[in-house]
Motif scaffolding. Sequence first.
Motif, mmCIF file in Angstrom:
data_model
loop_
_atom_site.group_PDB
_atom_site.id
_atom_site.type_symbol
_atom_site.label_atom_id
_atom_site.label_comp_id
_atom_site.label_asym_id
_atom_site.label_seq_id
_atom_site.Cartn_x
_atom_site.Cartn_y
_atom_site.Cartn_z
ATOM 1 N N ALA A 185 40.466 -17.009 -49.311
ATOM 2 C CA ALA A 185 39.155 -17.594 -49.591
ATOM 3 C C ALA A 185 39.329 -18.884 -50.386
ATOM 4 O O ALA A 185 40.262 -19.009 -51.193
ATOM 5 C CB ALA A 185 38.270 -16.609 -50.356
ATOM 6 N N HIS A 186 38.421 -19.797 -50.197
ATOM 7 C CA HIS A 186 38.479 -21.088 -50.883
ATOM 8 C C HIS A 186 37.931 -20.972 -52.305
ATOM 9 O O HIS A 186 36.949 -20.258 -52.553
ATOM 10 C CB HIS A 186 37.671 -22.128 -50.109
ATOM 11 N N ALA A 187 38.564 -21.659 -53.228
ATOM 12 C CA ALA A 187 38.057 -21.773 -54.607
ATOM 13 C C ALA A 187 37.898 -23.238 -54.942
ATOM 14 O O ALA A 187 38.838 -24.026 -54.789
ATOM 15 C CB ALA A 187 39.012 -21.107 -55.595
ATOM 16 N N SER A 188 36.704 -23.615 -55.377
ATOM 17 C CA SER A 188 36.491 -24.995 -55.789
ATOM 18 C C SER A 188 37.258 -25.304 -57.063
ATOM 19 O O SER A 188 37.706 -26.436 -57.285
ATOM 20 C CB SER A 188 34.998 -25.266 -55.997
ATOM 21 N N ARG A 189 37.413 -24.274 -57.921
ATOM 22 C CA ARG A 189 38.220 -24.404 -59.134
ATOM 23 C C ARG A 189 38.943 -23.087 -59.402
ATOM 24 O O ARG A 189 38.428 -22.011 -59.097
ATOM 25 C CB ARG A 189 37.346 -24.775 -60.342
ATOM 26 N N ALA A 190 40.138 -23.197 -59.991
ATOM 27 C CA ALA A 190 40.893 -22.017 -60.423
ATOM 28 C C ALA A 190 41.690 -22.393 -61.650
ATOM 29 O O ALA A 190 42.130 -23.543 -61.807
ATOM 30 C CB ALA A 190 41.816 -21.511 -59.312
ATOM 31 N N HIS A 191 41.877 -21.427 -62.538
ATOM 32 C CA HIS A 191 42.548 -21.723 -63.803
ATOM 33 C C HIS A 191 43.162 -20.452 -64.370
ATOM 34 O O HIS A 191 42.511 -19.407 -64.418
ATOM 35 C CB HIS A 191 41.549 -22.301 -64.812
ATOM 36 N N ALA A 192 44.414 -20.525 -64.803
ATOM 37 C CA ALA A 192 45.082 -19.399 -65.450
ATOM 38 C C ALA A 192 44.769 -19.417 -66.949
ATOM 39 O O ALA A 192 44.951 -20.445 -67.611
ATOM 40 C CB ALA A 192 46.594 -19.473 -65.233
ATOM 41 N N VAL A 193 44.294 -18.301 -67.462
ATOM 42 C CA VAL A 193 43.999 -18.156 -68.889
ATOM 43 C C VAL A 193 45.083 -17.286 -69.506
ATOM 44 O O VAL A 193 45.331 -16.164 -69.048
ATOM 45 C CB VAL A 193 42.616 -17.524 -69.124
ATOM 46 N N ILE A 194 45.707 -17.806 -70.554
ATOM 47 C CA ILE A 194 46.805 -17.095 -71.202
ATOM 48 C C ILE A 194 46.320 -16.533 -72.532
ATOM 49 O O ILE A 194 45.836 -17.273 -73.395
ATOM 50 C CB ILE A 194 48.018 -18.033 -71.425
ATOM 51 N N ASP A 195 46.444 -15.226 -72.671
ATOM 52 C CA ASP A 195 46.117 -14.452 -73.870
ATOM 53 C C ASP A 195 44.607 -14.295 -74.052
ATOM 54 O O ASP A 195 43.804 -15.142 -73.658
ATOM 55 C CB ASP A 195 46.784 -15.037 -75.110
ATOM 56 N N ALA A 196 44.242 -13.165 -74.659
ATOM 57 C CA ALA A 196 42.852 -12.706 -74.642
ATOM 58 C C ALA A 196 41.935 -13.443 -75.604
ATOM 59 O O ALA A 196 40.715 -13.376 -75.443
ATOM 60 C CB ALA A 196 42.799 -11.208 -74.931
ATOM 61 N N ALA A 197 42.458 -14.116 -76.617
ATOM 62 C CA ALA A 197 41.583 -14.865 -77.524
ATOM 63 C C ALA A 197 40.778 -15.887 -76.730
ATOM 64 O O ALA A 197 39.554 -15.988 -76.872
ATOM 65 C CB ALA A 197 42.400 -15.541 -78.619
#
Length: 516
Positions: free
Chosen positions: A39-51
């Motif tokens: 599926a296409h994503a207009s934006r994607a981003h990896a978030v590191i750590d829960a804070a």
Amino acid sequence: MAEVIAKDQSGIGLGGVPEPEDPASEDTEPHSASVWRYAHASRAHAVIDAADYFALMREAMMRARQRIFLIGWDFDTRILIGGGRRWWNLPRRRISPARLGPFIVWLATRRKKLDIRVLKWNFGAFKAIFRGSMMLDLLRWWRHPRIVFKLDSAHPLGCSHHQKIAVIDDRFAVCGGIDMAGDRWDTPEHLDDDPRRRKPGSKKLYGPWHDCTMLLEGEAARVLGDFGRKRWEQAKGKPFGPCKPQESSPWPSRIEAEFRNVEIGIARTRSHFAEAREVREVEALFLEHIARAKRFIYFENQYFSSRKIAEAIAQRMAEADPPEVVLINPQSSDGWLEQTAMDGARVRLVRAIEQVDHKRRFSIWHPFTAGGNPIYVHSKLTIVDDEILRIGSANLNNRSMGLDSECDVFIDCARPGNGHCGDPIRRLRISLLAEHCGIPPEQVAELIDQYGSMAGMIAAAPKDGKTVRAFVPHELTEAEQALADNEVLDPERPEEMLSFYRKGLFRSRFLRRPGK
């Protein structure tokens, strides 16, 4: 407050292929054994750590207009999800509460058209009894006409609902390894004795915790919304439709996405239960990614006890010029049961791989704080040749390959339109190594160039702050060896859960049983 689930109506076909009546299967290319959907994503981003994740989720939920749908292994309504009003503050109703439980009620009360749904694994429900104010929070949720909290028990005995997914307005979604639970919050600094790292309702601090997840916007979020609604129906929830198309996005305003206009792949695990057939896409995709690697594989994972994954790695290590495989792993599992089930198997599998690793290209490492305390690695991340980035809920253990419900998402530079993703994937890998080693990303890149490998860089990194230490297998007792070799507490299929006979870890020519 929650319904007991007696039967699953998934309609998911053998090998992960949905049956024709599955609405989430429409308008897709042919399925494979390893990928459910692209599926296409207009934006994607990896978030590191829960804070960061908790704060970003707070902002995204504040932007919700139609629906907030949370799917998780665990939820603790007492956690803090960023700034806001606390119980000792003046009752300023215009200021949202800081705790998750009151925040959800506050939001639902003020957004008259907002629908909020929470799906949680049923087995952990008894924990709420011992979580003080959580029972009151759940009671307030239950009484609210637009909040529905449901427990999922549509699994064979011994299997769990392990996915961690959030979908908002079918425009924004999260998929990864972070639960909204009481001992997940931490920052990338992983400070020793951080007073903010405190269990809800307790003065006790928990240890440093490393985790990650992926933010998605666009069609990929809609697909995960379809998937979530199907899961809801499997849990005997009343069916509900998709959100109406909208221009506004709940995407957090302070996040500049690493990836734009990318194709996202989705892989799942599902054990056979009632009418739901077995799905093992997660396992098949791991095997494909391991076989595809030309230069390296970088893993972050909570466990290493999967027979098939170890066999695939051993097969690569036996090659004349194998790729480097680096696994960032916690020093020990969290809890005595997990230690018994997973840590012994890790020792046995590592020793077996060592027998064919003639170039010493496979290594496992543990991160530690500046004060020498172990950092618990809960993330489930894979990077292959800086061409594939994969984040999800699946561990490198047998349970995630065939027992528990899992969902992973990935970006593959080889897919059409994804050729621009290599640089951000590389930057993410370098930043993760920098976080673990306690040095700047520029220094990580320089040391990799100097020593020619990630393992060489880790070994040469300064040791005066946060450090990463090599895994040293310890000697197992005969009983521990027997438990590990026979996969007693980490079976490969649900029917083996109570079986007295299993083929065990060592059944192929690529992975031979090691000595003591």
